[in-house]
Design an enzyme around this catalytic site. Structure first.
Site, PDB file in Angstrom:
ATOM      1  N   LYS A   1      74.495 -70.910 -55.237  1.00 57.75           N
ATOM      2  CA  LYS A   1      74.006 -71.602 -54.197  1.00 57.75           C
ATOM      3  C   LYS A   1      74.847 -72.374 -53.329  1.00 57.75           C
ATOM      4  CE  LYS A   1      70.002 -69.889 -54.876  1.00 57.75           C
ATOM      5  NZ  LYS A   1      69.229 -68.972 -54.065  1.00 57.75           N
TER       6      LYS A   1
ATOM      7  N   ASP B   1      68.014 -61.812 -52.446  1.00 62.50           N
ATOM      8  CA  ASP B   1      68.013 -63.279 -52.491  1.00 62.50           C
ATOM      9  C   ASP B   1      68.532 -63.996 -51.376  1.00 62.50           C
ATOM     10  OD1 ASP B   1      66.962 -65.562 -53.278  1.00 62.50           O
ATOM     11  OD2 ASP B   1      68.972 -66.350 -53.971  1.00 62.50           O
TER      12      ASP B   1
ATOM     13  N   SER C   1      58.990 -70.025 -54.451  1.00 62.61           N
ATOM     14  CA  SER C   1      58.730 -69.572 -55.894  1.00 62.61           C
ATOM     15  C   SER C   1      57.034 -69.435 -56.025  1.00 62.61           C
ATOM     16  CB  SER C   1      59.207 -70.693 -56.843  1.00 62.61           C
ATOM     17  OG  SER C   1      58.854 -70.592 -58.186  1.00 62.61           O
TER      18      SER C   1
END
Length: 658
Positions: free
Chosen positions: A319, A375, A356
């Site tokens: 990330k 992603d 999520s």
């Protein structure tokens, strides 16, 4: 039939008192064959072991400034580059680095290199670290990294399916409050700072203190792992990244998550565009300015470096690089996106955004379509490209029935983080949360059968924003205009169900700008305006899809059936939903179709599904108020020289009277 007959003799017994066994050829002129072979021509066991391993090398010659480079010259350049990466800012030279495992045979002195600094002060002429070798384990294969992890890292095991189970230490998730970005003259003007921003500032001096701490720690070790890899499958816009770490777990994780270079690409890698120093086993100094804990994840965009201290959670690297891409790509007029992406057999491309619990992974995984990525993506002038080379999937309650692709991808080469397994059979219990609920699997994208390689695709046809609305007032699907797309993209809404002490459960709204607020660097309206511009240019349509509740909020209504949501997604992919008749909802002003094949028409308008119409309107106004309140932080931002576009986005939000 056997050539030799075997019988037990009735004569004298053998030395142990048992009857002698006699053999006799059945064929007098037969030939007796055996599987013997001449002995291996080696003098030592080490020589024998060396015959097992065949050296990998580029299949084509690599050209340098002076012509074709020899293997020795390539190695010399690689080691010089690595020594430069590991160089302290307060010493004349970088560390002495040598390739290979210190537990194995040491390489000759001709492959030892250090990096010289020019005009650097203060200077420390002699130090312990300057007198030692740092062994570099460079771009090891998964098999080699398995060996390192099993031998040297406690908590590393091979599971029954061949995956490597590891532990990330005390931290089992990201530490967003400990993430810092250097605020200098350049970033002060370019980045999003202040209320609502994920960017917490630090100064250059503090970064250098932490960098020095990390580099000193890594240089104190007998060996370090170095990965040279790429980000972004678009060959015109790929980024070279170097990851220096202390654990085989981290090296294998990044081997899976970044794009893996060929031998030729690796030999010609050169200087990286960005470097990560992962010293996560070593804490930061809490007395250092800007530090609030023993953990610090620091990004310096000017130096093109990232430092990790005090956390071994591998997701920080993934990330952290995504945050960097959110800065670098828009500067090249490329939109970076926190989304899934798939492509139909006819080349139609869909982007999936969702927080999520919205079903992003489930809905973007379609065996009738190619997977581009799960992603992180870029949208450039040439189309869409995956940023990563792997997938990082949640494993909690994983089952073969629910997620067969993820289940089957957990095999040799896959990293399993913080899972619990049977101590004898090594079978993983994916329902066990003893270590953490955030159990994860990291695997190369080619482990997914329908992944498209290379991971690039044409311009998107559809942009799908997913929301799990536990309030039950958003329609199952609605078509958005460009202003509404920007509004809902910036909002990044979903509603989670949270329990209370009394056992009562109620929806709680969650907003995350651009469906990934923790990773964006610039103001959300910049990404939103780029999205709208690209959609308009390439003719893409945006859809808001509710995968949450219908007929009432959580507790009174029911979850929209997955089969209905899949039918809606299918209609979006096929283009048939564009031809439907539409009507507009009140408050949010959403365009909803009157029919979708395979979906009961009465559920398409949420008002029809609520028995208590007054309760529906009250809940709708409550959600509208939450949207408006969340958007307050974005209202005063100017795009360009005026607020025209910002005003247009605001007008696309809910309209109601208090």
């Amino acid at each position: 039939m056997s050539e030799t007959a075997i019988s037990v003799a009735s004569g004298p017994a053998g030395w142990n008192g048992l009857p002698k066994i006699q053999t006799q050829d059945e064929r007098q002129h037969g030939i007796c064959h055996d599987d013997s072979a001449p002995p291996v021509k080696v003098q030592t066991i080490d020589e024998l072991h060396s015959l097992q391993r065949k050296r990998s090398a580029p299949t084509t010659p690599i050209m340098g400034a002076q012509g074709t480079l020899s293997d020795e010259e390539r190695q010399k350049q690689q080691l010089q580059s690595i020594s430069a990466s590991l160089a302290s800012l307060t010493r004349e030279t970088g560390p002495k680095v040598v390739k290979g495992d210190p537990a194995g045979k040491r390489e000759s002195a001709k492959h030892v290199h250090h990096h010289h600094h020019q005009d650097v002060s203060p200077t420390i002429s002699v130090s312990d670290s300057a007198l030692k070798f740092t062994h570099v384990l460079y771009n090891l294969s998964p098999a080699e990294l398995y060996e390192q992890a099993i031998k040297y890292e406690k908590g590393s095991y091979i599971t029954s399916t061949g995956a490597l189970a590891t532990l990330s230490g005390a931290k089992t998730g990201r530490s967003p409050r400990d993430k810092r970005v250097v605020k200098d003259e350049m970033t002060e003007a370019e980045l999003w700072w202040g209320k609502g921003s994920p960017n917490i500032e630090m100064d250059e001096e503090t970064f250098l203190v932490n960098r020095e701490r990390a580099v000193d720690y890594l240089n104190s070790l007998e060996k370090v792992f170095v990965n040279d890899q790429f980000l972004n499958w678009d060959p015109e816009n790929k980024i070279k990244v170097r990851i220096v770490s202390a654990r085989a777990y981290h090296s294998l994780f990044m081997h899976n998550m970044c794009i893996r270079p060929t031998h030729e690409e690796l030999a010609d890698f050169g200087t990286p565009d960005f470097t990560i120093y992962n010293a996560g086993q070593f804490p930061c100094n809490r007395y250092t300015h800007y530090m609030t804990s023993s953990t610090s994840v620091d990004i310096n965009l000017a130096r093109k470096e990232m430092v990790i201290l005090g956390t071994q959670y591998a997701g920080e690297m993934k990330k952290g690089l995504f945050s960097v891409m959110h800065y670098l790509m828009p500067k090249c007029q490329i939109l970076s996106l926190h989304s899934g992406c798939n492509m139909g057999k006819d080349g139609d491309v869909a982007l999936f955004f969702g927080l999520s619990g919205t079903g992003k992974t489930t809905l973007s995984t379609d065996h009738n379509r190619y997977l581009i990525g799960d992603d992180e993506h870029c949208w450039s002038e040439s189309g869409v490209s995956n940023i990563e080379g792997g997938c990082y999937a949640k494993c909690i309650d994983l089952s073969k029935e629910k997620e067969p692709d993820i289940w089957n991808a957990i095999k040799f080469g896959t990293v399993l983080e913080n899972v619990v397994f049977d101590e004898h059979t090594r079978e993983v219990d994916y329902s066990d949360k003893s270590v953490t609920e955030n159990t994860r699997a990291a695997y190369p994208i080619e482990y997914i059968p329908n992944a498209k390689l290379p991971c690039v695709a044409p311009h998107p046809t559809n942009v799908i924003l997913l929301a799990c609305d536990a309030f039950g007032v958003l329609p199952p699907v609605s078509k958005l205009n460009l202003a509404q797309t920007m509004y809902h993209f910036i909002s990044g809404y979903t509603a989670l169900v949270a329990g209370t002490e009394e056992g009562i459960k109620e929806p709680q709204a969650t907003f995350s700008a651009c469906f990934g607020a923790a990773f964006i660097m610039l103001h959300p309206t910049k990404y939103a305006s780029m999205l709208a511009e690209k959609m308009q240019k390439h003719g893409a349509t945006a859809w808001l899809v509710n995968t949450g509740w219908s007929g009432g909020s959580y507790g009174s209504g029911s979850r929209i059936k997955l089969q209905y949501t899949r039918k809606i997604i299918d209609a979006i992919h096929s283009g048939s939903l564009l031809n439907a008749n539409y009507q507009k909802t009140e408050v949010f002003g959403l365009e909803i179709p009157t029919e979708v094949e395979g979906v009961p028409p009465e559920i398409l308008d949420p008002l029809n599904t609520w028995s208590d119409k007054n309760s529906y309107k009250d809940t709708l106004l409550k959600l509208a108020g939450l949207f408006t309140k969340n958007f307050e932080v974005f209202t005063n931002y100017k795009i360009g020289t005026d607020t025209k576009l910002t005003d247009e986005i605001l007008a696309a939000g809910p309209v109601y009277s208090n």
